[in-house]
Design an enzyme around this catalytic site. Structure first.
Site, PDB file in Angstrom:
ATOM      1  N   GLN A 102      -5.067  59.066  57.369  1.00 48.95           N
ATOM      2  CA  GLN A 102      -4.691  57.698  57.724  1.00 48.95           C
ATOM      3  C   GLN A 102      -4.978  57.379  59.189  1.00 48.95           C
ATOM      4  OE1 GLN A 102      -0.557  57.485  56.286  1.00 48.95           O
ATOM      5  NE2 GLN A 102      -1.278  56.141  54.654  1.00 48.95           N
ATOM      6  N   HIS A 308      10.094  52.917  62.061  1.00 47.88           N
ATOM      7  CA  HIS A 308       8.638  53.038  61.963  1.00 47.88           C
ATOM      8  C   HIS A 308       7.964  51.674  62.039  1.00 47.88           C
ATOM      9  CE1 HIS A 308       7.529  57.252  60.179  1.00 47.88           C
ATOM     10  NE2 HIS A 308       7.954  57.308  61.419  1.00 47.88           N
TER      11      HIS A 308
END
Length: 340
Positions: A102, A308
């Site tokens: 990612q 996050h």
């Protein structure tokens, strides 16, 4: 393009801050320096998966890097031009292959040529998306945005042994905005208990818990027996396919943790999302923000703001001229809108 060094405080989040910064620096050409890397974690500084992410990002763009060593809490990164090619990266532990992928994928979508990546390490471990999540939930949405990406799980790798591997083929391609307001009706669902060198009763108890709490029928419950040499390891994966999005929720067996408790972790995540009416759960929301920013816009709904999400928004705002707005919908979900 502004090439002044961007200063980042890694204490605003965990490893996600570093990974986002690596992606955005490689894409924008803007160098950065980060301190207090993972300062609030029990083991602060760079772990093996973070080292691999830094080294891999540096390799695909010939970056100049300082501070790349285990435990380092400071790092500087000066990127060069992004190059496609055939890359192999070994984490050397059960550190997450998927998080390294990612980190690299957004940049390689803008490389000068196609790329093939092979990454070895952990594919199914706590605190990281399992390979199934990328295959079933994240990558289909990127492909809907225009990304030309294929990924294969070559071998499962559980913590603490690792030994797994994934492979991805990436063709440079522009991204288009994506808008996800709601998931749509549930079309089908499946619970899979992955077992490698673990007694079968563990999976049976996990699936029985799913059946009881979520009321899923027997035909939606599945065992996946893996080779003994791929373990020991156990994971429970809940896949929920809706009209507009697929979500995957996971939990991992650990020594001393009852199978029912493992199942409850995945079940609680799934129930919260299903009851919220939001398009995506917290992890998928976090991992869609950067591609949406690169696409020049997008929107999604998710149950709530998380650490996050907040740290990802902060890092995006530092690197890119993107307007990111967060508000609460009339149904109580969090709406995030991005516009370049």
């Amino acid at each position: 393009m502004n090439k002044d060094i961007l200063e980042l405080d890694g204490a605003i989040g965990g490893g996600q801050v570093l990974r986002s910064a690596l992606s955005l620096s490689t894409l924008s050409g803007r160098p950065f320096s980060i301190h207090n890397i993972r300062a609030k974690r029990s083991r602060p500084g760079l772990l093996r998966q973070h080292l691999t992410a830094v080294q891999a990002a540096a390799q695909i763009c010939s970056a100049e890097v300082q501070g790349v060593e285990l435990g380092s809490q400071q790092l500087s990164f000066k990127p060069g031009a992004i190059r496609g090619g055939d890359y192999h990266f070994a984490i050397g532990s059960a550190g997450s292959c998927t998080l390294v992928l990612q980190t690299l994928l957004p940049a390689l979508l803008r490389a000068d040529a196609p790329s093939r990546l092979q990454i070895s390490g952990g594919t199914h471990n706590p605190l990281a998306p399992p390979a199934d999540f990328l295959q079933l939930a994240w990558l289909p949405l990127l492909r809907r945005m225009g990304a030309q990406v294929d990924m294969q799980l070559l071998r499962h790798g559980f913590a603490p042994a690792g030994g797994g591997a994934i492979q991805a083929q990436i063709t440079p391609s522009p991204l288009q905005p994506l808008h996800l307001g709601e998931p749509g009706a549930v079309l089908r669902q499946q619970a899979r208990a992955l077992l490698a060198g673990v007694p079968g009763h563990v999976g049976e108890r996990e699936l029985a818990r799913v059946a009881r709490r979520l009321r899923w029928p027997q035909e939606d419950l599945q065992f996946a027996w893996l080779g003994q040499d791929e373990g020991p390891g156990n994971a429970l994966l809940l896949e929920i396919v809706c009209e507009r999005v697929t979500e995957v929720f996971s939990a991992f067996g650990q020594s001393g943790v009852r199978a029912e408790r493992v199942a409850d972790s995945a079940i609680d995540q799934a129930r919260e999302w299903l009851q919220s009416g939001a398009a995506v759960a917290e992890h998928l929301a976090d991992q869609l923000l950067l591609p949406m920013a690169l696409a020049g816009g997008g929107s999604l709904t998710t149950p709530r703001m998380t650490e996050h999400l907040e740290s990802s928004i902060q890092v995006l705002r530092k690197f890119l001229p993107v307007d990111i707005r967060a508000s609460i919908t009339d149904k109580g979900a969090l709406l995030i809108e991005l516009e370049a």
